[in-house]
Design a protein around this motif. Sequence first.
Motif, mmCIF file in Angstrom:
data_model
loop_
_atom_site.group_PDB
_atom_site.id
_atom_site.type_symbol
_atom_site.label_atom_id
_atom_site.label_comp_id
_atom_site.label_asym_id
_atom_site.label_seq_id
_atom_site.Cartn_x
_atom_site.Cartn_y
_atom_site.Cartn_z
ATOM 1 N N ALA A 1 -11.874 1.488 -15.638
ATOM 2 C CA ALA A 1 -12.242 1.144 -14.759
ATOM 3 C C ALA A 1 -11.674 2.164 -13.940
ATOM 4 O O ALA A 1 -12.470 2.814 -13.042
ATOM 5 C CB ALA A 1 -11.864 0.024 -14.477
ATOM 6 N N GLU B 1 -13.625 4.999 -14.357
ATOM 7 C CA GLU B 1 -15.075 4.909 -13.846
ATOM 8 C C GLU B 1 -14.582 5.147 -11.795
ATOM 9 O O GLU B 1 -15.387 5.793 -11.227
ATOM 10 C CB GLU B 1 -15.472 3.822 -13.131
ATOM 11 C CG GLU B 1 -15.763 4.021 -15.639
ATOM 12 C CD GLU B 1 -16.735 2.495 -15.488
ATOM 13 O OE1 GLU B 1 -17.083 1.551 -14.685
ATOM 14 O OE2 GLU B 1 -16.985 2.042 -16.639
ATOM 15 N N ARG B 2 -13.724 4.372 -11.308
ATOM 16 C CA ARG B 2 -13.455 4.618 -10.203
ATOM 17 C C ARG B 2 -13.729 6.105 -9.247
ATOM 18 O O ARG B 2 -13.816 6.598 -8.219
ATOM 19 C CB ARG B 2 -12.792 3.629 -9.060
ATOM 20 C CG ARG B 2 -13.151 2.047 -9.247
ATOM 21 C CD ARG B 2 -11.578 1.629 -8.834
ATOM 22 N NE ARG B 2 -11.463 0.200 -9.341
ATOM 23 C CZ ARG B 2 -10.857 -0.358 -9.529
ATOM 24 N NH1 ARG B 2 -9.227 -0.618 -9.312
ATOM 25 N NH2 ARG B 2 -10.550 -1.838 -10.177
#
Length: 200
Positions: A59, A62-63
């Motif tokens: 996560a 991805e950010r």
Amino acid sequence: MAITDDLRKTFSNPTPLYFAAGTADLALQQAKKVPALVEQLRAEAPARIEAVRNTDPKAVQERATVRVRETQENLQNKVGELFGSLDTDLKKLGENAQDLALRGVGIAAEYAVKARETYEKVAEHGEQAVRTWRGDAAEGIEDIAVAVEPPAAEPKPAPRPEPVEPVEVEDDTPAAVKKPAAKKAPARKNTAKKTTPPAK
């Protein structure tokens, strides 16, 4: 001689020493705050570490990827706009170069004044710190109190009673026995003669 006088003034001026003392005192005051900050970080550290452990690496990646793409697109757009307006900006830049230089000089002068004021404030703080270290602070307060106190009212001399003229009372004594009333003598002025020394 001018160089010697300048050196004398420089070495007899205690302001740099007071500035150093003030800086040391301020650093000591800030150092006293460090243990409290360390305790605060110790208290908050377990929660932050736990938050980092619980985050999913995918996560986060991805950010980060999304942010990098957005930044690249924004940068490309800004560069395109910059090159498009560069032709007109070069003409304006040539016209405003002198104005920008004068503004820079003004800002530099302003910062120099602020630096001098800060230097003087720290030097004053250092002077107070040195007085406190020496134990002179109480004496300084006494000096200020003496300077501020109004002077004690001096006792005024009691007014002198004016002489009272005798009142004539009618009585049966013959006029030859009566004494005339005493007359006041006019007050004499004491005039001192100035004597000049003989010419040499």
